[in-house]
Design an enzyme around this catalytic site. Structure first.
Site, PDB file in Angstrom:
ATOM      1  N   ALA A   1       0.859  -1.175   0.000  1.00  0.00           N
ATOM      2  CA  ALA A   1       0.000   0.000   0.000  1.00  0.00           C
ATOM      3  C   ALA A   1       0.897   1.227   0.000  1.00  0.00           C
ATOM      4  O   ALA A   1       2.087   1.126   0.267  1.00  0.00           O
ATOM      5  CB  ALA A   1      -0.897   0.003   1.228  1.00  0.00           C
TER       6      ALA A   1
ATOM      7  N   ASN B   1      -0.163   7.904   0.003  1.00  0.00           N
ATOM      8  CA  ASN B   1      -0.400   9.204  -0.642  1.00  0.00           C
ATOM      9  C   ASN B   1      -1.468   9.982   0.121  1.00  0.00           C
ATOM     10  O   ASN B   1      -2.535   9.454   0.415  1.00  0.00           O
ATOM     11  CB  ASN B   1      -0.889   9.005  -2.077  1.00  0.00           C
ATOM     12  CG  ASN B   1      -0.102   7.954  -2.809  1.00  0.00           C
ATOM     13  OD1 ASN B   1       1.096   8.070  -2.963  1.00  0.00           O
ATOM     14  ND2 ASN B   1      -0.778   6.887  -3.220  1.00  0.00           N
TER      15      ASN B   1
ATOM     16  N   HIS C   1      -1.781   1.082   9.346  1.00  0.00           N
ATOM     17  CA  HIS C   1      -0.443   1.603   9.038  1.00  0.00           C
ATOM     18  C   HIS C   1      -0.543   2.844   8.141  1.00  0.00           C
ATOM     19  O   HIS C   1       0.054   3.878   8.422  1.00  0.00           O
ATOM     20  CB  HIS C   1       0.353   0.491   8.350  1.00  0.00           C
ATOM     21  CG  HIS C   1       1.756   0.858   8.009  1.00  0.00           C
ATOM     22  ND1 HIS C   1       2.835   0.445   8.759  1.00  0.00           N
ATOM     23  CD2 HIS C   1       2.264   1.594   6.996  1.00  0.00           C
ATOM     24  CE1 HIS C   1       3.945   0.917   8.221  1.00  0.00           C
ATOM     25  NE2 HIS C   1       3.627   1.623   7.144  1.00  0.00           N
ATOM     26  N   GLU C   2      -1.315   2.732   7.083  1.00  0.00           N
ATOM     27  CA  GLU C   2      -1.386   3.847   6.126  1.00  0.00           C
ATOM     28  C   GLU C   2      -2.081   5.060   6.729  1.00  0.00           C
ATOM     29  O   GLU C   2      -1.714   6.194   6.446  1.00  0.00           O
ATOM     30  CB  GLU C   2      -2.109   3.401   4.844  1.00  0.00           C
ATOM     31  CG  GLU C   2      -1.486   2.206   4.135  1.00  0.00           C
ATOM     32  CD  GLU C   2       0.004   2.346   3.904  1.00  0.00           C
ATOM     33  OE1 GLU C   2       0.470   3.470   3.685  1.00  0.00           O
ATOM     34  OE2 GLU C   2       0.713   1.326   3.962  1.00  0.00           O
TER      35      GLU C   2
HETATM   36 ZN   LIG Z   1       4.656   2.831   5.806  1.00  0.00          ZN
END
Ligand SMILES: [Zn+2]
Length: 1015
Positions: free
Chosen positions: A423, A426, A457-458
């Site tokens: 992933a 952005n 995480h993202e």
């Molecule tokens: Zn990362």
């Protein structure tokens, strides 16, 4: 032996953006049966050389010689060693010093001294005249550009001198605002673009230098006047020269260009898939981190050059376009196309810019002031709901935890059909692999655990990375270590049923394994070349980063860690930082007598971690620390000292967090006085600290005795004892007999963490023995596993299960059981497989058992064909990956070669899965040498698809080589990589690969006899 690198993770499972996909909890390869297919020689189009040489039973070990002989023969072969150690160098220089006796008379000592003095004076005068520039003794010294090195400028493409000669851009000019207009043509796989950059000149300069890669620049204007653009391709830079200094102020630079879509997985690339009607669909997406924004538009492509971005994209009406910000308007163009314009972004780094043109559907929900949407291809619209629900919950958690609301009005999560990374965070437009975002109807909580982890995480990156960004890639861990830590912390709070703490424990073990090698690097490391930047995306940045943050949080008082983090985010909001800035923020809130900055400095600037040795004499405990380094002869630094917040418990209180006591070990040795006598001491409570503990003989004995009552220690501590003693055996600190003594308690163990750790460790040894053709020992290891885990294997259910912990345990046990050919396991697996085939694939195999069942099914011709058809037609990506693993675990060489070829060319198997294919094939005896030869012979093609140094390349190299444990393979590996030159010989992972093989060799040499005796 040390292949723990290899098997634990070619790249670790939690390395979210990267490689969690390459790893499943397989423990050993499938039982080797003779191939059920007669091999027609005409069909075998690929026969690896080494496989012809090194087949089972040929006695490759006989080729082994001692290390020194090997070194000399290698020298004769003219090999260059990546991993030369300092003592190897000194050994060779002492060799050259030896003179044949009596070949010439020795000068007297006095003559020698006088001669040397004269020589030194002459050389010194010469050097002063030659090297010191005329300005050295002037008041201002040398202007930087006058220094000898800096006068050497490269030639640009046009032949004119390029006016800049550093990889990093000059700091005299900063971008302030980009306006980017893109016209992608998905039919012809090209795009046109124009970018208007408002730049600010901070210091007077005659040059503007920025990045551009593979862009055909058709026109450039500066303040409205056409200007020539110079390009220096090797460093992906372009420059504009001016006859006069540009004064301080803001200017406008416009560049028009055309380009092909990238055919790798970075930059602005096209991707395609076949929908359920059999129609090929094309889309275009971006992946810029770390260095690929320059492939989509000319830009100042370094994280510290933050700027705003206004993006416009042209598309056909049946497509949608997405970018970081919400769309503000759509304009109909004369040619039937439409142009979308997006709101101007917040100030951000180039690597976070993103845009997509595709035919996607979406579902949305409002969370506070943000619209959260999940996008996927229309065929998979039913699979987006779990992600939407999860993202909404986690966004709420982070908004509260950080006390800063997510700053954008929208947050899109998009599943891209062909996407190499796991992933990418952005800002406002997070891109995912389908496996990491979509959850099918039959998905198990384990599949959901993966999706939840990646989303957590993202989302954490939206603060750590996007809002506050590392200044340069040397501190990548500030992004990745933090996001990895926050992913576990948020999930254990919001989704406690996902048993994420066991996963985090495994991650820490993996990080220790990698960091025990000399090829490791400090968390914060100097990087300059693109390859070095790529290499930073590794276990150290992600997992060690997360591990040391856990250790710090466990050391600080309740709430202090969070308070410091909030202060850091507020102070550096929308700017760039270095490690020290974080430590300073945390130091300020710490009310304890702990200097956070001083303590954490020792964990970020030094590579490796400490081994703490505990010796107890009554109430007096002697503690000492040293660098835990598996290949000590290669050590470059023996003086490392860490500030270790040592924790410990004893029998009077050992399970609750409140039992934990702390001792700060900063020196090489220290004495700890206990208030009273204890039966035993266990250090590193719950393995929250990033170190390994060794006890004296009595200390181990006491702990082994204490384990008679399993519940005397938390399960994390039991798993850590197993992990640590295997690691100490690799280091040579304990005998394998001691390892087995500890392992005796395992028959009473019931918890997932210690059992899976034990299976993992034994599986590694089994596989190495197997690959060395030590058939007798491999079979004894199998009996040992049968004896210690057999009854547990038999008692596992094959029905649907809901507890993540139970699923993790049974999938590890049954995968091991079936791979060891335990009859009960293979029969049950075959039964489920047949039921599934007979029901036309409607019968539901428990998702956590699918890999095991499919691997057994794949061993027959019909089963393999059914699975191949499933791989081609399944619309559930998680199922597809499990199917592919089964296909790649075949024993049929023809099929192995077919999969290797098809996954590299991408024709029938997605190229994004090539690292997984290599990893799976290399676990098995049948194909590991073929895979290695395939990698060598196709290196050029592989590095066209995956960047040198990238996680995919790291993964491929480690998978292909980590099971080697003979000198022949070591030489072959070194020979191959040293022949690559610029195509990869300097990668750190190459050093890791050779070090791992040497470690395997050493362990085998040392322990084969012991294994004969004790297994
Ligand atoms: Zn990362």
């Amino acid at each position: 032996m040390d292949s723990f690198e290899s098997e634990r993770a070619p790249l670790p499972r939690n390395m979210i953006e990267n490689s969690m996909f390459e790893e499943e909890p397989d423990v050993v390869d499938l039982a080797k049966e003779s191939p059920s297919y007669p091999i027609d020689s005409d069909d075998v189009v690929y026969e690896p050389r080494s496989s012809r040489l090194l087949v089972r039973g040929l006695g490759e070990n006989d080729l082994d010689e001692d290390e020194e002989d090997y070194e000399s023969s290698a020298r004769l072969l003219g090999m260059s060693f990546m991993n030369r150690s300092s003592n190897q160098r000194s050994a060779s220089s002492s060799y050259t010093r030896q003179q044949p006796s009596g070949s010439c008379s020795m000068p007297s000592a006095k003559t020698t001294v006088v001669g040397v003095l004269i020589l030194v004076v002459v050389v010194s005068i010469f050097m002063v005249i030659y090297f010191v520039p005329g300005c050295t003794f002037t008041r201002n010294g040398c202007p930087k550009t006058n220094s000898t090195m800096n006068n050497v400028y490269p030639k640009s493409t046009s032949g004119e001198l390029f006016p800049w000669n550093e990889l990093r851009l000059p700091s005299s000019v900063h971008p302030v605002r980009y306006e980017i207009s893109l016209q992608p043509d998905l039919k012809n796989m090209i795009f046109q673009g124009s970018v208007s950059i408002k730049v600010e000149v901070l210091h007077e300069t005659k040059i503007i230098v920025l990045h551009s890669s593979d862009l055909n620049i058709t026109k450039a204007t500066f303040e409205g006047k056409v200007v020539p653009v110079l390009e220096y391709k090797p460093w992906l830079q372009i420059a504009i020269k001016f006859p006069e200094d540009l004064k301080k102020g803001t200017y406008s630079l416009n560049i028009h260009y055309t380009a092909n879509f990238s055919n790798s997985y970075d930059g602005f690339y096209n991707s395609s898939y076949v929908d359920t009607n059999g129609t090929k669909r094309v889309l275009a997406a971006t992946q810029f981190e770390p260095l690929a924004a320059r492939k989509a538009f000319p830009c100042f492509d370094e994280p510290a050059f933050k700027s705003t971005f206004l993006i416009k994209i042209t598309r056909e009406p049946n497509y949608i376009s997405l970018s970081n910000m919400p769309k503000v308007k759509t304009t109909d163009l004369k040619n039937g196309l439409q142009e979308d314009e997006f709101k101007e972004s917040d100030t951000m780094s180039t690597y976070l810019v993103a845009f997509i043109v595709a035919e996607f559907i979406s579902y949305s929900r409002n969370v506070s002031n943000t619209t959260v949407s999940v996008y996927a291809i229309p065929d998979k619209k039913e699979q987006v709901h779990y992600a939407l629900d999860t993202a909404a919950k986690l966004l709420k958690f982070y908004n509260t935890f950080f006390e800063i609301d997510y700053p954008l009005r929208k947050l899109d999560l998009v599943a891209i059909p062909d996407f190499l990374a796991g992933a990418m965070e952005n800002w406002g437009l997070i891109t995912f692999r389908e496996t990491t975002l979509l959850v099918g109807n039959n998905s198990s909580p384990i599949d959901k655990q993966l999706v939840t982890s990646v989303i957590a995480h993202e989302l954490a990156h939206q603060w750590f990375g996007n809002l506050v960004t590392m200044r340069w890639w040397n501190d990548l861990w500030l992004n990745e270590g933090f996001a990895t830590y926050m992913q576990y912390m948020s999930i254990s709070n919001v989704f406690p049923h996902l048993d994420i703490n066991t996963e985090f424990l495994n991650v820490r073990f993996k990080a220790l394994a990698k960091d025990a090698l000399n090829s490791s690097h400090p968390v914060s490391t100097v990087v300059s070349t693109p390859e070095q930047v790529e290499e930073m995306f590794d276990s150290v940045s992600y997992e060690k980063g997360a591990s040391i943050l856990l250790m710090l949080n466990a050391t600080l008082r309740d709430g202090e860690f969070r308070k410091g983090v909030i202060e850091y985010l507020q102070k550096y909001n929308r700017s760039n930082t270095e490690s020290e800035d974080l430590w300073n923020s945390l130091s300020q809130v710490s009310k304890q007598n702990v200097n956070v900055s001083e303590m954490m400095h020792t964990w970020t600037v030094r590579k490796g971690f400490p081994l703490v040795t505990v010796k107890r004499n009554g109430t007096q405990v002697t503690l000492s620390q040293e660098h835990f380094l598996l290949n000590a002869e290669n050590s470059t630094d023996n003086s490392s000292l860490w500030h270790i917040p040592l924790t410990y418990v004893n029998e009077s209180c050992s399970v609750l967090s409140s039992c934990k006591q702390v001792f700060h070990l900063k020196d090489k040795t220290a004495i700890l006085k206990l208030p009273a006598k204890v039966k035993w001491l266990k250090f590193n409570f719950r393995s929250e600290g990033f170190y390994i503990v060794h006890y004296d003989v009595e200390g181990w004995k006491d702990l082994i005795e204490a384990l008679q009552n399993v519940t005397v220690l938390p399960c994390e501590d039991r798993a850590a004892l197993i992990n640590n003693i295997f690691a100490l055996s690799r280091l040579g600190k304990v005998s394998f007999r001691q390892v087995l003594n500890l392992m005796n308690y395992i028959k009473n163990e019931t918890e997932t963490a210690p059992l899976t750790e034990a299976l993992f460790q034994l599986g590694q040894i089994y596989r190495l023995l197997d690959k060395r053709s030590e058939l007798n020992l491999a079979s004894r290891m199998k009996s040992y596993i049968d004896d210690h885990f057999g009854s547990l294997m038999e008692s596992q259910s094959w029905e649907l299960e809901s507890s993540v912990s139970k699923m993790t345990l049974r999938s590890a046990l049954l995968e091991m059981a079936c791979s060891l050919n335990r009859l009960n396991c293979t029969t049950q697996a075959k039964r489920l497989f047949d039921q599934w085939v007979d029901s036309n694939k409607t019968f539901q195999i428990p998702s956590d058992l699918m890999t095991t069942v499919f691997k057994v099914g794949a061993q027959t011709e019909d089963g393999w064909d059914v699975l191949l058809s499933t791989y081609k037609h399944s619309i559930c990506d998680a199922e597809k990956r499990k199917t592919l693993e089964a296909l790649a675990s075949t024993q049929d060489v023809r099929k192995i070669i077919w999969i290797l070829q098809k996954s590299l060319d991408g024709s029938e198997i997605q190229t994004q899965e090539f690292p997984l294919v290599i990893h799976t094939i290399c676990k098995n005896f049948a194909g590991y040498l073929y895979a290695w030869d395939f990698v060598k012979e196709n290196w050029g093609k592989i590095t066209q698809k995956f960047s040198i140094g990238s996680f995919a390349i790291q993964n491929i190299i480690i998978s292909a080589t980590s099971q080697f444990s003979t000198k022949t393979h070591l030489m072959e590996t070194q020979n191959f990589f040293s022949s690559l030159g610029a195509k990869g010989s300097q990668m750190r992972i190459v050093q890791e690969a050779t070090e791992t093989i040497k470690q395997n060799m050493r362990w085998m040499e040392k322990n084969l006899d012991t294994l004969q005796h004790w297994l």
